[in-house]
Motif scaffolding. Structure first.
Motif, PDB file in Angstrom:
ATOM      1  N   LYS A 134       0.843  -1.199   0.000  1.00 20.87           N
ATOM      2  CA  LYS A 134       0.000   0.000   0.000  1.00 20.87           C
ATOM      3  C   LYS A 134       0.877   1.247   0.000  1.00 20.87           C
ATOM      4  N   GLY A 135       0.539   2.183  -0.878  1.00 28.87           N
ATOM      5  CA  GLY A 135       1.314   3.415  -1.000  1.00 28.87           C
ATOM      6  C   GLY A 135       2.469   3.319  -1.974  1.00 28.87           C
ATOM      7  N   ARG A 136       2.824   2.101  -2.382  1.00 32.49           N
ATOM      8  CA  ARG A 136       3.924   1.917  -3.333  1.00 32.49           C
ATOM      9  C   ARG A 136       3.435   1.370  -4.671  1.00 32.49           C
ATOM     10  N   PHE A 137       2.446   0.497  -4.625  1.00 28.28           N
ATOM     11  CA  PHE A 137       1.911  -0.124  -5.836  1.00 28.28           C
ATOM     12  C   PHE A 137       0.568   0.504  -6.176  1.00 28.28           C
ATOM     13  N   THR A 138       0.274   0.582  -7.475  1.00 22.03           N
ATOM     14  CA  THR A 138      -1.012   1.086  -7.928  1.00 22.03           C
ATOM     15  C   THR A 138      -1.573   0.166  -8.995  1.00 22.03           C
ATOM     16  N   ILE A 139      -2.798  -0.279  -8.775  1.00 20.91           N
ATOM     17  CA  ILE A 139      -3.467  -1.136  -9.750  1.00 20.91           C
ATOM     18  C   ILE A 139      -4.436  -0.287 -10.550  1.00 20.91           C
ATOM     19  N   SER A 140      -4.539  -0.579 -11.842  1.00 26.74           N
ATOM     20  CA  SER A 140      -5.465   0.154 -12.704  1.00 26.74           C
ATOM     21  C   SER A 140      -5.979  -0.795 -13.771  1.00 26.74           C
ATOM     22  N   ARG A 141      -7.039  -0.351 -14.450  1.00 32.25           N
ATOM     23  CA  ARG A 141      -7.553  -1.161 -15.545  1.00 32.25           C
ATOM     24  C   ARG A 141      -8.071  -0.266 -16.647  1.00 32.25           C
ATOM     25  N   ASP A 142      -8.010  -0.780 -17.868  1.00 33.47           N
ATOM     26  CA  ASP A 142      -8.556  -0.119 -19.045  1.00 33.47           C
ATOM     27  C   ASP A 142      -9.656  -1.017 -19.573  1.00 33.47           C
ATOM     28  N   ASN A 143     -10.892  -0.664 -19.260  1.00 34.69           N
ATOM     29  CA  ASN A 143     -12.012  -1.525 -19.623  1.00 34.69           C
ATOM     30  C   ASN A 143     -12.138  -1.692 -21.139  1.00 34.69           C
ATOM     31  N   ALA A 144     -11.877  -0.637 -21.874  1.00 32.75           N
ATOM     32  CA  ALA A 144     -12.041  -0.691 -23.328  1.00 32.75           C
ATOM     33  C   ALA A 144     -11.056  -1.661 -23.962  1.00 32.75           C
ATOM     34  N   LYS A 145      -9.852  -1.749 -23.376  1.00 34.30           N
ATOM     35  CA  LYS A 145      -8.814  -2.610 -23.950  1.00 34.30           C
ATOM     36  C   LYS A 145      -8.678  -3.935 -23.220  1.00 34.30           C
ATOM     37  N   ASN A 146      -9.451  -4.107 -22.136  1.00 35.08           N
ATOM     38  CA  ASN A 146      -9.357  -5.331 -21.328  1.00 35.08           C
ATOM     39  C   ASN A 146      -7.927  -5.575 -20.846  1.00 35.08           C
ATOM     40  N   ILE A 147      -7.309  -4.526 -20.350  1.00 36.75           N
ATOM     41  CA  ILE A 147      -5.950  -4.615 -19.833  1.00 36.75           C
ATOM     42  C   ILE A 147      -5.923  -4.124 -18.387  1.00 36.75           C
ATOM     43  N   GLY A 148      -5.212  -4.871 -17.557  1.00 35.22           N
ATOM     44  CA  GLY A 148      -4.977  -4.433 -16.189  1.00 35.22           C
ATOM     45  C   GLY A 148      -3.496  -4.163 -15.997  1.00 35.22           C
ATOM     46  N   ASN A 149      -3.174  -3.202 -15.152  1.00 37.06           N
ATOM     47  CA  ASN A 149      -1.783  -2.838 -14.912  1.00 37.06           C
ATOM     48  C   ASN A 149      -1.479  -2.801 -13.416  1.00 37.06           C
ATOM     49  N   LEU A 150      -0.244  -3.091 -13.109  1.00 40.03           N
ATOM     50  CA  LEU A 150       0.234  -2.949 -11.739  1.00 40.03           C
ATOM     51  C   LEU A 150       1.516  -2.129 -11.790  1.00 40.03           C
ATOM     52  N   GLN A 151       1.433  -0.889 -11.352  1.00 36.62           N
ATOM     53  CA  GLN A 151       2.598  -0.017 -11.288  1.00 36.62           C
ATOM     54  C   GLN A 151       3.261  -0.208  -9.930  1.00 36.62           C
ATOM     55  N   MET A 152       4.525  -0.575  -9.953  1.00 34.70           N
ATOM     56  CA  MET A 152       5.242  -0.878  -8.718  1.00 34.70           C
ATOM     57  C   MET A 152       6.372   0.129  -8.542  1.00 34.70           C
ATOM     58  N   ASN A 153       6.267   0.942  -7.524  1.00 37.70           N
ATOM     59  CA  ASN A 153       7.292   1.950  -7.226  1.00 37.70           C
ATOM     60  C   ASN A 153       7.975   1.611  -5.908  1.00 37.70           C
ATOM     61  N   SER A 154       9.121   2.220  -5.702  1.00 42.25           N
ATOM     62  CA  SER A 154       9.884   2.024  -4.460  1.00 42.25           C
ATOM     63  C   SER A 154      10.045   0.541  -4.151  1.00 42.25           C
ATOM     64  N   LEU A 155      10.435  -0.212  -5.152  1.00 41.94           N
ATOM     65  CA  LEU A 155      10.563  -1.662  -4.988  1.00 41.94           C
ATOM     66  C   LEU A 155      11.620  -1.997  -3.947  1.00 41.94           C
ATOM     67  N   LYS A 156      11.352  -3.064  -3.227  1.00 44.21           N
ATOM     68  CA  LYS A 156      12.244  -3.554  -2.191  1.00 44.21           C
ATOM     69  C   LYS A 156      12.693  -4.964  -2.544  1.00 44.21           C
ATOM     70  N   PRO A 157      13.813  -5.406  -1.993  1.00 41.30           N
ATOM     71  CA  PRO A 157      14.230  -6.791  -2.239  1.00 41.30           C
ATOM     72  C   PRO A 157      13.149  -7.796  -1.847  1.00 41.30           C
ATOM     73  N   GLU A 158      12.377  -7.514  -0.814  1.00 41.28           N
ATOM     74  CA  GLU A 158      11.339  -8.442  -0.385  1.00 41.28           C
ATOM     75  C   GLU A 158      10.138  -8.484  -1.324  1.00 41.28           C
ATOM     76  N   ASP A 159      10.108  -7.622  -2.327  1.00 44.73           N
ATOM     77  CA  ASP A 159       9.077  -7.703  -3.366  1.00 44.73           C
ATOM     78  C   ASP A 159       9.429  -8.736  -4.432  1.00 44.73           C
ATOM     79  N   THR A 160      10.616  -9.278  -4.369  1.00 43.04           N
ATOM     80  CA  THR A 160      11.051 -10.277  -5.344  1.00 43.04           C
ATOM     81  C   THR A 160      10.133 -11.481  -5.305  1.00 43.04           C
ATOM     82  N   ALA A 161       9.555 -11.803  -6.464  1.00 41.58           N
ATOM     83  CA  ALA A 161       8.595 -12.900  -6.551  1.00 41.58           C
ATOM     84  C   ALA A 161       8.176 -13.074  -7.999  1.00 41.58           C
TER      85      ALA A 161
END
Length: 124
Positions: free
Chosen positions: A65-92
């Motif tokens: 929370k506060g670092r990642f942002t989820i969004s969607r484009d209904n017209a294109k049927n695409i979802g996005n996950l913007q990941m900022n301030s990545l940490k080593p523990e986000d590795t997956a």
């Protein structure tokens, strides 16, 4: 049936940013939600974020929370996950998922289709 194809991911230094995208095809009309989950080495798959297709309401795991942002484009049927301030523990490996019927957005049992997974590595 819904098919999901992920793109993005990669290696980034701690503090950097990456963007994941998930393109949905097939029977996407009237879909309920898109979610993102991740599985770190040696750990169980865990919820990251989800968004309702129609209303855009989103939920996040406390760890992102506060670092990642989820969004969607209904017209294109695409979802996005913007990941900022990545940490080593986000590795997956990150998986997008589509839910066709209402259910708990944080529960993987709600989702009917899954992407192939994308590796995200945050280096220290």
């Amino acid at each position: 049936q819904v098919q999901l194809v992920e793109s993005g991911g990669g290696l980034v230094q701690a503090g950097g940013s990456l963007r994941l995208s998930c393109a949905a095809s097939g029977r996407t009309s009237g879909g309920y939600a898109m979610g993102w989950f991740r599985r770190a080495p040696g750990k169980e798959r865990e919820f990251v974020a989800a968004i309702l297709w129609t209303f855009g309401v989103s939920e996040y795991a406390d760890s992102v929370k506060g670092r990642f942002t989820i969004s969607r484009d209904n017209a294109k049927n695409i979802g996005n996950l913007q990941m900022n301030s990545l940490k080593p523990e986000d590795t997956a490996v990150y998986y997008c998922a589509a839910a066709l019927r209402p259910g708990g957005m944080r529960s993987d049992s709600t989702y009917n289709a899954w992407g192939q997974g994308a590796q995200v590595t945050g280096s220290s």
